[in-house]
Scaffold this motif. Structure first.
Motif, mmCIF file in Angstrom:
data_model
loop_
_atom_site.group_PDB
_atom_site.id
_atom_site.type_symbol
_atom_site.label_atom_id
_atom_site.label_comp_id
_atom_site.label_asym_id
_atom_site.label_seq_id
_atom_site.Cartn_x
_atom_site.Cartn_y
_atom_site.Cartn_z
ATOM 1 N N ALA A 33 -17.520 23.942 44.421
ATOM 2 C CA ALA A 33 -16.499 22.969 44.792
ATOM 3 C C ALA A 33 -15.723 23.450 46.013
ATOM 4 O O ALA A 33 -15.525 24.653 46.218
ATOM 5 C CB ALA A 33 -15.545 22.741 43.625
ATOM 6 N N ASP A 83 -15.172 16.528 37.456
ATOM 7 C CA ASP A 83 -14.658 17.005 38.736
ATOM 8 C C ASP A 83 -13.488 16.150 39.218
ATOM 9 O O ASP A 83 -12.586 16.648 39.893
ATOM 10 C CB ASP A 83 -15.763 16.988 39.800
ATOM 11 C CG ASP A 83 -16.839 18.039 39.560
ATOM 12 O OD1 ASP A 83 -16.568 18.998 38.802
ATOM 13 O OD2 ASP A 83 -17.943 17.898 40.115
ATOM 14 N N GLY A 133 -20.502 14.862 44.103
ATOM 15 C CA GLY A 133 -19.331 15.387 43.431
ATOM 16 C C GLY A 133 -18.455 16.265 44.304
ATOM 17 O O GLY A 133 -17.608 16.992 43.814
ATOM 18 N N ARG A 176 -20.605 14.802 35.036
ATOM 19 C CA ARG A 176 -20.107 15.954 35.790
ATOM 20 C C ARG A 176 -19.145 15.509 36.890
ATOM 21 O O ARG A 176 -18.099 16.131 37.121
ATOM 22 C CB ARG A 176 -21.282 16.716 36.416
ATOM 23 C CG ARG A 176 -20.866 18.013 37.117
ATOM 24 C CD ARG A 176 -22.039 18.641 37.832
ATOM 25 N NE ARG A 176 -22.473 17.811 38.949
ATOM 26 C CZ ARG A 176 -23.610 18.001 39.627
ATOM 27 N NH1 ARG A 176 -24.439 18.962 39.252
ATOM 28 N NH2 ARG A 176 -23.929 17.225 40.638
ATOM 29 N N ASP A 177 -19.492 14.416 37.580
ATOM 30 C CA ASP A 177 -18.591 13.870 38.594
ATOM 31 C C ASP A 177 -17.248 13.495 37.972
ATOM 32 O O ASP A 177 -16.182 13.753 38.547
ATOM 33 C CB ASP A 177 -19.203 12.624 39.249
ATOM 34 C CG ASP A 177 -20.359 12.947 40.181
ATOM 35 O OD1 ASP A 177 -20.451 14.101 40.637
ATOM 36 O OD2 ASP A 177 -21.161 12.037 40.460
#
Length: 374
Positions: free
Chosen positions: A334, A254, A367, A250-251
């Motif tokens: 985010a 991103d 993240g 997931r990081d």
């Protein structure tokens, strides 16, 4: 893009003297100052020394009584431990700091390095996966690491048992980087002590944590963003449906990195996470050739942002605080999404987030995500 937005995306000027490096460390080790807050404080006050002087008053204004910045003795002890371990300090924006991390919004301002820092100039591929991996998974990790290393790619992983260990061991001769969750001088797990020593001799160990820190559960997700950030692509070899490897994936998404996964049998729980990633669009990996074909060009990965439409006049600080708190909830979002949702500029949002972090009303998640403080 406005000058203010450009300054928010680019790293601060690195320290040039021992006094500056001391102040950077002291600011970073002060309570409630994480990587993003560190960068905002430097932008706002111009130097770490000025930011340190301003912190107590900022804390008082935020309703925090008795706030104290990190004592000089703590930094002196850390520097002494680093000297004993022969660790080197890499500072954000400096020529020896990893280029791949410079533009991340939550990039570590400082990294302790033990080993060959020239590896940071090579292209890197991260490999992560299950700690309790199968023999087939370990064999796949070794094969991929060997072949990718033979083609000039440095292998990045987290020194954990299982897939990480297999990848590091296979890449010792060609180049490997271990990103550690604790201090760069604290080897975890203990069974990888010999491997860690070999990596320090022939590869590189990195950590953003202070020297001597024993890794704790909360350190691993933050460590994962550095693993993915250093690499042009992340390969997940084996991973359960809920695992740290999926946090790394997931990081990577991103951060704009490629995510790839090795497929597994549908009945094998250790492959469930990989199969989910492939179902959701990750590139399927059968060999090192699949990884190399998927790697983006270096120019594409770190391209300069395009100019944006000028933003309207600044909003009052209290109004932005209210908008931020109204928009955030327990589920993290985010920062760039928050920026769009409240229609603020980066210059308006940054100081407001610093204030709310110091007040303990919001918190940062792995993240670069934001949520209300629990």
């Amino acid at each position: 893009m406005t000058e203010e937005q450009l300054s928010s995306n680019h790293p601060p000027l690195p320290p040039t003297t021992e006094e500056d490096r001391f102040s950077w460390l002291r600011l970073l080790r002060s309570r409630k100052v994480g990587p993003a807050t560190f960068r905002r404080l430097l932008r706002k006050h111009g130097s770490a020394q000025n930011a340190l002087a301003a912190l107590p008053e900022m804390a008082r204004a935020a309703g925090i009584e008795g706030y104290e910045i990190c004592p000089p003795g703590v930094i002196e002890a850390e520097l002494k431990a680093a000297k004993a371990a022969k660790a080197r300090l890499l500072c954000l924006g400096a020529s020896d700091f990893p280029d791949a991390l410079n533009d991340l919004s939550d990039a570590p301002p400082m990294l302790w390095a033990l080993g060959d820092t020239s590896l940071l100039r090579n292209t890197a591929v991260a490999m992560v996966g299950a700690r309790n991996c199968s023999s087939l998974g370990a064999r796949m990790a070794r094969g991929l690491a060997t072949d990718l290393g033979g083609k000039g790619h440095v292998i990045v992983s987290g020194l954990a048992r299982g897939i990480d260990t297999a990848a590091h061991m296979a890449a010792l001769e060609t180049g490997t980087i271990a990103v550690m969750a604790g201090g760069v001088d604290v080897i975890y797990p203990a069974e990888n002590t010999d491997l860690a020593h070999k990596i320090a001799q022939h590869g590189l160990r990195l950590s953003e944590q202070p020297m001597g820190v024993t890794p704790q559960a909360r350190h691993f997700p933050r460590r994962n963003r550095i693993i993915s950030g250093l690499a042009r692509a992340v390969v997940v070899v084996e991973a359960a449906a809920k695992s740290g490897s999926l946090i790394t994936a997931r990081d990577a998404l991103d951060q704009g990195r490629e995510v790839l996964a090795v497929p597994g049998h549908p009945f094998d729980a250790r492959a469930a996470g990989c199969n989910m990633l492939i179902r959701d669009g990750a590139t399927l990996v059968r060999s090192a050739d699949d990884v190399i074909e998927a790697l983006p060009a270096q120019a594409e990965l770190f391209a300069e942002p395009q100019p944006a439409i000028p933003t309207p006049a600044p909003k009052p600080a209290h109004a932005i605080h209210t908008q931020i708190l109204d928009r955030l909830g327990p589920s993290p979002i985010a920062e760039d999404q928050l920026l769009r949702d409240i229609a603020a500029t980066a210059g308006e949002l940054g100081p407001a987030l610093v204030d709310l972090e110091l007040e303990g009303r919001i918190q940062r998640q792995p993240g670069g995500l934001l949520s209300l403080a629990g």
